[in-house]
Enzyme design. Structure first.
Site, PDB file in Angstrom:
ATOM      1  N   ARG A  71     -78.822 -23.093  10.499  1.00 19.77           N
ATOM      2  CA  ARG A  71     -78.375 -24.269  11.276  1.00 19.77           C
ATOM      3  C   ARG A  71     -79.535 -25.041  11.894  1.00 19.77           C
ATOM      4  O   ARG A  71     -79.337 -25.832  12.812  1.00 19.77           O
ATOM      5  CB  ARG A  71     -77.376 -23.861  12.372  1.00 19.77           C
ATOM      6  CG  ARG A  71     -76.112 -23.169  11.860  1.00 19.77           C
ATOM      7  CD  ARG A  71     -75.320 -24.071  10.930  1.00 19.77           C
ATOM      8  NE  ARG A  71     -73.994 -23.565  10.652  1.00 19.77           N
ATOM      9  CZ  ARG A  71     -73.678 -22.809   9.597  1.00 19.77           C
ATOM     10  NH1 ARG A  71     -74.634 -22.464   8.741  1.00 19.77           N
ATOM     11  NH2 ARG A  71     -72.451 -22.405   9.407  1.00 19.77           N
ATOM     12  N   MET A  72     -80.748 -24.803  11.403  1.00 19.50           N
ATOM     13  CA  MET A  72     -81.909 -25.542  11.893  1.00 19.50           C
ATOM     14  C   MET A  72     -82.101 -26.797  11.032  1.00 19.50           C
ATOM     15  O   MET A  72     -83.115 -26.984  10.354  1.00 19.50           O
ATOM     16  CB  MET A  72     -83.150 -24.650  11.883  1.00 19.50           C
ATOM     17  CG  MET A  72     -83.062 -23.477  12.854  1.00 19.50           C
ATOM     18  SD  MET A  72     -82.994 -24.030  14.581  1.00 19.50           S
ATOM     19  CE  MET A  72     -84.699 -24.555  14.813  1.00 19.50           C
TER      20      MET A  72
END
Length: 219
Positions: free
Chosen positions: A198-199
């Site tokens: 989720r970066m």
């Protein structure tokens, strides 16, 4: 036997996102050029309906509404779509001429979000596009008072047949006065590239005088 519907199994929808890094040095100097690059890559990748975009509007009272429409033009002037001026989105834009567009290109783990003010395109531009539409779509623009309540499907079909009988020649179908194009003039354009854990990469162009400022946003 319990026939109560079960909630959707969201746990089974977990997935990871991984794509090429999106770095500031990779961006074009302006968002329309960058959008064009990504759009062409979406087409090349076989993304279904790459010109489908979610259009979000709001009434003067702040009541939001969203729907999917099709992008029909993109230039330095903005992003163009066509619709019935009397539809809900048309009424919203009359009261509050601002909108947000979202292009959800899920198969390539990308999305583009556009925010800006909205103006109607000229009648000449509308007429040129209307004449390029298939005959059935031209009749449909007349037959459907978009967003209005209709008594039945049969009534809608009967109205279509009535208008098709009135204008059997495609060249004779005039442009409805209540139908035309809108242009979203971008003030902010965000490019989102999915990444692991989720970066995600989020780079936003923001209008800065006559040019654009690029900012990185936290995922």
């Amino acid at each position: 036997m319990d026939a109560t519907p079960r909630p959707p199994a969201m746990a089974g929808l977990r997935r990871t996102y991984e794509g090429e890094p999106l770095l500031e040095a990779d961006l074009a100097k302006d968002p329309v050029t960058q959008f064009t690059v990504w759009f062409n890559e979406a087409v090349a990748a076989g993304v279904p309906e790459p010109n489908a975009m979610v259009l979000a509007t709001s009434s003067s009272g702040g009541r939001p509404s969203a729907r999917t429409v099709l992008l029909k033009g993109c230039s330095d002037e903005g992003f163009v779509f066509y619709t019935n001026y009397e539809s809900r989105k048309g009424r919203d834009l009359s009261e509050n001429p601002r909108a947000c567009l979202l292009f959800p290109w899920h198969p390539i783990r990308r999305q583009v979000r556009v925010e800006g003010r909205v103006v109607r395109v000229s009648r000449e531009e509308t007429a040129a596009y209307f004449s390029s539409r298939p005959y059935g779509s031209r009749i449909g623009a007349w037959a459907s008072r978009q967003s209005a309540v209709v008594p039945s499907r049969e009534a809608l079909d009967a109205r279509y047949e009535e208008l098709a009988a009135r204008w059997p020649d495609p060249d004779d179908v005039p442009v409805p006065e209540f139908w035309g194009g809108y242009r979203v003039i971008p003030m902010e354009v965000e490019f989102w590239q999915g990444q692991l854990d989720r970066m995600h990469d989020r780079l936003r162009y923001r209008r800065d005088g006559a040019g654009w400022k690029v900012e990185r946003l936290a995922p």
